[in-house]
Write an enzyme that holds these catalytic residues in place. Structure first.
Site, mmCIF file in Angstrom:
data_model
loop_
_atom_site.group_PDB
_atom_site.id
_atom_site.type_symbol
_atom_site.label_atom_id
_atom_site.label_comp_id
_atom_site.label_asym_id
_atom_site.label_seq_id
_atom_site.Cartn_x
_atom_site.Cartn_y
_atom_site.Cartn_z
ATOM 1 N N LYS A 9 -33.653 52.691 23.414
ATOM 2 C CA LYS A 9 -32.631 52.520 24.688
ATOM 3 C C LYS A 9 -31.336 52.826 24.032
ATOM 4 C CE LYS A 9 -32.298 47.451 24.803
ATOM 5 N NZ LYS A 9 -32.730 46.437 25.554
ATOM 6 N N ASP B 93 -20.760 64.092 21.202
ATOM 7 C CA ASP B 93 -21.520 63.051 20.411
ATOM 8 C C ASP B 93 -22.490 63.343 19.352
ATOM 9 O OD1 ASP B 93 -23.256 59.937 21.562
ATOM 10 O OD2 ASP B 93 -21.933 60.221 19.757
ATOM 11 N N LYS C 274 -24.499 63.585 16.383
ATOM 12 C CA LYS C 274 -24.986 62.531 15.191
ATOM 13 C C LYS C 274 -26.523 62.588 14.990
ATOM 14 C CE LYS C 274 -25.702 58.919 18.633
ATOM 15 N NZ LYS C 274 -25.378 57.463 19.274
ATOM 16 N N ASN D 3 -29.190 61.863 17.430
ATOM 17 C CA ASN D 3 -29.347 62.920 18.666
ATOM 18 C C ASN D 3 -29.963 64.272 18.197
ATOM 19 O OD1 ASN D 3 -28.412 61.089 20.394
ATOM 20 N ND2 ASN D 3 -26.043 61.553 20.541
HETATM 21 C C1 LIG Z 1 -43.419 60.853 19.148
HETATM 22 O O1 LIG Z 1 -41.821 60.864 19.450
HETATM 23 C C2 LIG Z 1 -41.236 59.788 19.127
HETATM 24 C C3 LIG Z 1 -41.591 58.729 18.361
HETATM 25 C C4 LIG Z 1 -40.642 57.425 18.459
HETATM 26 C C5 LIG Z 1 -41.070 56.440 17.810
HETATM 27 O O2 LIG Z 1 -42.128 56.265 17.482
HETATM 28 N N1 LIG Z 1 -40.314 55.132 18.035
HETATM 29 C C6 LIG Z 1 -40.662 54.194 17.647
HETATM 30 C C7 LIG Z 1 -39.661 53.221 16.930
HETATM 31 C C8 LIG Z 1 -40.091 52.077 16.370
HETATM 32 N N2 LIG Z 1 -40.454 50.969 17.482
HETATM 33 C C9 LIG Z 1 -40.896 49.804 17.229
HETATM 34 C C10 LIG Z 1 -41.643 51.929 18.215
HETATM 35 C C11 LIG Z 1 -41.337 53.341 18.726
HETATM 36 C C12 LIG Z 1 -39.169 57.920 18.705
HETATM 37 C C13 LIG Z 1 -38.818 59.107 19.408
HETATM 38 C C14 LIG Z 1 -39.649 60.036 19.636
HETATM 39 N N3 LIG Z 1 -39.561 61.334 20.064
HETATM 40 C C15 LIG Z 1 -38.472 61.760 20.921
HETATM 41 C C16 LIG Z 1 -37.524 60.807 21.293
HETATM 42 C C17 LIG Z 1 -36.363 61.286 22.397
HETATM 43 C C18 LIG Z 1 -36.606 62.533 22.707
HETATM 44 C C19 LIG Z 1 -37.715 63.369 22.245
HETATM 45 N N4 LIG Z 1 -38.644 63.002 21.325
HETATM 46 C C20 LIG Z 1 -35.584 62.771 23.377
HETATM 47 C C21 LIG Z 1 -35.245 63.959 23.984
HETATM 48 N N5 LIG Z 1 -34.782 61.696 23.506
HETATM 49 N N6 LIG Z 1 -35.399 60.889 22.934
HETATM 50 C C22 LIG Z 1 -35.030 59.543 22.752
HETATM 51 C C23 LIG Z 1 -35.281 58.552 21.834
HETATM 52 C C24 LIG Z 1 -35.015 57.215 21.836
HETATM 53 CL CL1 LIG Z 1 -35.240 56.112 20.444
HETATM 54 C C25 LIG Z 1 -33.787 56.930 22.538
HETATM 55 C C26 LIG Z 1 -33.141 57.924 23.565
HETATM 56 C C27 LIG Z 1 -32.206 57.332 24.363
HETATM 57 C C28 LIG Z 1 -32.177 56.310 25.015
HETATM 58 C C29 LIG Z 1 -31.084 56.113 25.829
HETATM 59 C C30 LIG Z 1 -29.977 56.753 25.966
HETATM 60 C C31 LIG Z 1 -29.858 57.673 25.082
HETATM 61 C C32 LIG Z 1 -30.833 58.295 24.221
HETATM 62 C C33 LIG Z 1 -30.783 59.521 23.497
HETATM 63 N N7 LIG Z 1 -30.476 59.206 22.289
HETATM 64 O O3 LIG Z 1 -30.929 60.619 24.134
HETATM 65 C C34 LIG Z 1 -33.818 58.992 23.459
#
Ligand SMILES: COc1cc(C(=O)NC2CCN(C)CC2)ccc1Nc1cc2c(cn1)c(C)nn2-c1cc(Cl)cc(-c2ccccc2C(N)=O)c1
Length: 334
Positions: free
Chosen positions: A33, A148, A150, A153
């Site tokens: 999140k 942003d 980083k 992202n």
């Molecule tokens: C198999 O694909 C994935 C596996 C995992 C994975 O296994 N995570 C594990 C970490 C440890 N925990 C204990 C269990 C789960 C993470 C991301 C993946 N892929 C993925 C994620 C993606 C996207 C595409 N693909 C996109 C596009 N956005 N996000 C994303 C991810 C996250 Cl963590 C947060 C946010 C996010 C939430 C709120 C605000 C902004 C954002 C933001 N950064 O945009 C967005």
């Protein structure tokens, strides 16, 4: 295991229906999140296609400015289509939430790569930086500033292709020469002109790219300190954590020749700045490119087009592909 409270789960249904496309999704793994949003793995039960679903509770979107920010993110992201930008599939809402359906990147983000590998090799940095620059070149050509950029992202697909995501702080430059004065949020690799509120534009993304390249090659961020306040102080003074800054300043400007010898000395023998560890693997083209991006004056930073022509990309191996093993160990270079 990151878990959210049981009652929160009720607000995000297991089965999510999009009335516009008549698609139904099953909510699967929780990814993480940020801000008001949570990200889950979701699956279209008709096509079995898997997506990343960003879900924002309407309960949290009380101020009009928050609603404005959300619609700005959606409006900008849905207008983009590029191989190095996360695909935007659809968005919809129900009484409880707003749902954004995005391309799933199975190899998570470059933050996980960085945490696992710390400093990566120069060829790998060329491979990733080239893709990131192509993605940012596309954004800037459409007058979008990301604001942003980083490692968290920059998402990775199964081929370790980079996809720029999270347009939550992005903005559109409406006219030639426009300088943005406000930014609601805290970019991770924040440029000095944002901190000093001097007005900002495309150059803030160039600064972030310099922080990204530095972090990839040195293994830690350039301005990291124990407090945000001190980090901001360093950014404003444009003082790097490594002695590399002295070399970089010597490299740019009229003392190019002397500077480059000095820079090489700083990189090679590390004696000039005992306080800092400078990996001797960092060669002059990399030092030069990082230095160009991390200049305090925005107008001195090169455009993305210029960076794509930098000698860094022609001064060594540019891998056509990287094996998935690079997520955990350095590739063989022989
Ligand atoms: C198999 O694909 C994935 C596996 C995992 C994975 O296994 N995570 C594990 C970490 C440890 N925990 C204990 C269990 C789960 C993470 C991301 C993946 N892929 C993925 C994620 C993606 C996207 C595409 N693909 C996109 C596009 N956005 N996000 C994303 C991810 C996250 Cl963590 C947060 C946010 C996010 C939430 C709120 C605000 C902004 C954002 C933001 N950064 O945009 C967005």
């Amino acid at each position: 295991m990151t878990s959210i409270k049981e009652d929160e789960k009720k607000e995000i249904p297991e089965i999510i229906h999009d009335p516009q496309t008549n698609s139904t999704y099953q909510r699967l793994r929780f990814f993480g999140k940020g801000g008001f949003a949570k990200c889950y793995e979701i699956q279209d039960i008709a096509t079995n296609q898997i997506y990343a679903g960003k879900i924002v509770s309407k309960k949290l979107m009380v101020k009009s400015s928050q609603k404005e920010k959300m619609s700005q993110e959606i409006s900008i992201h849905r207008s983009l289509q590029h191989k190095h930008v996360v695909g935007f599939h659809s968005f919809f809402e129900d009484s409880l939430n707003i749902y954004i359906v995005l391309e799933l990147c199975k190899r998570r983000s470059m933050m996980e790569l960085h945490k696992r590998r710390k400093a990566i090799t120069e060829p790998e940095t060329r491979f990733y930086m080239h893709q990131i620059l192509l993605g940012v070149q596309y954004l800037h050509s459409r007058r979008i500033i990301h604001r942003d950029l980083k490692l968290g992202n920059l998402f990775l697909d199964d081929d370790l292709h980079v996809k720029i995501g999270d347009f939550g702080l992005a903005a559109k430059i409406e006219y030639e020469g426009e300088r943005k004065r406000t930014l609601c949020g805290t970019p991770n690799y924040i440029a000095p002109e944002i901190l000093t509120r001097d007005g900002h534009s495309f150059e803030v993304d160039i600064w972030s790219l310099g922080c990204i390249m530095y972090t990839l090659m040195v293994g830690r961020p350039p301005f990291e300190t124990s407090t945000l306040r001190d980090t901001y102080k360093r950014i404003k003074q444009c003082e790097y954590r490594e002695g590399i800054s002295l070399a970089l300043q010597a490299l740019s400007g009229p003392w190019q020749e002397i500077g480059s010898r000095y820079a090489q000395a700083v990189v090679n023998n590390n004696t000039i700045n005992q306080r800092y560890r400078i990996p001797s693997s960092l060669r002059k083209p990399a030092i030069s490119m990082i230095g160009l991006q991390l200049q305090a004056k925005p107008s001195q930073r090169p455009s993305v087009d210029k960076l794509l022509q930098h000698e860094f990309f022609s001064s060594g191996i540019m891998p056509a592909a990287l094996p998935l093993s690079c997520l955990t160990t350095a590739p063989r270079t022989d």
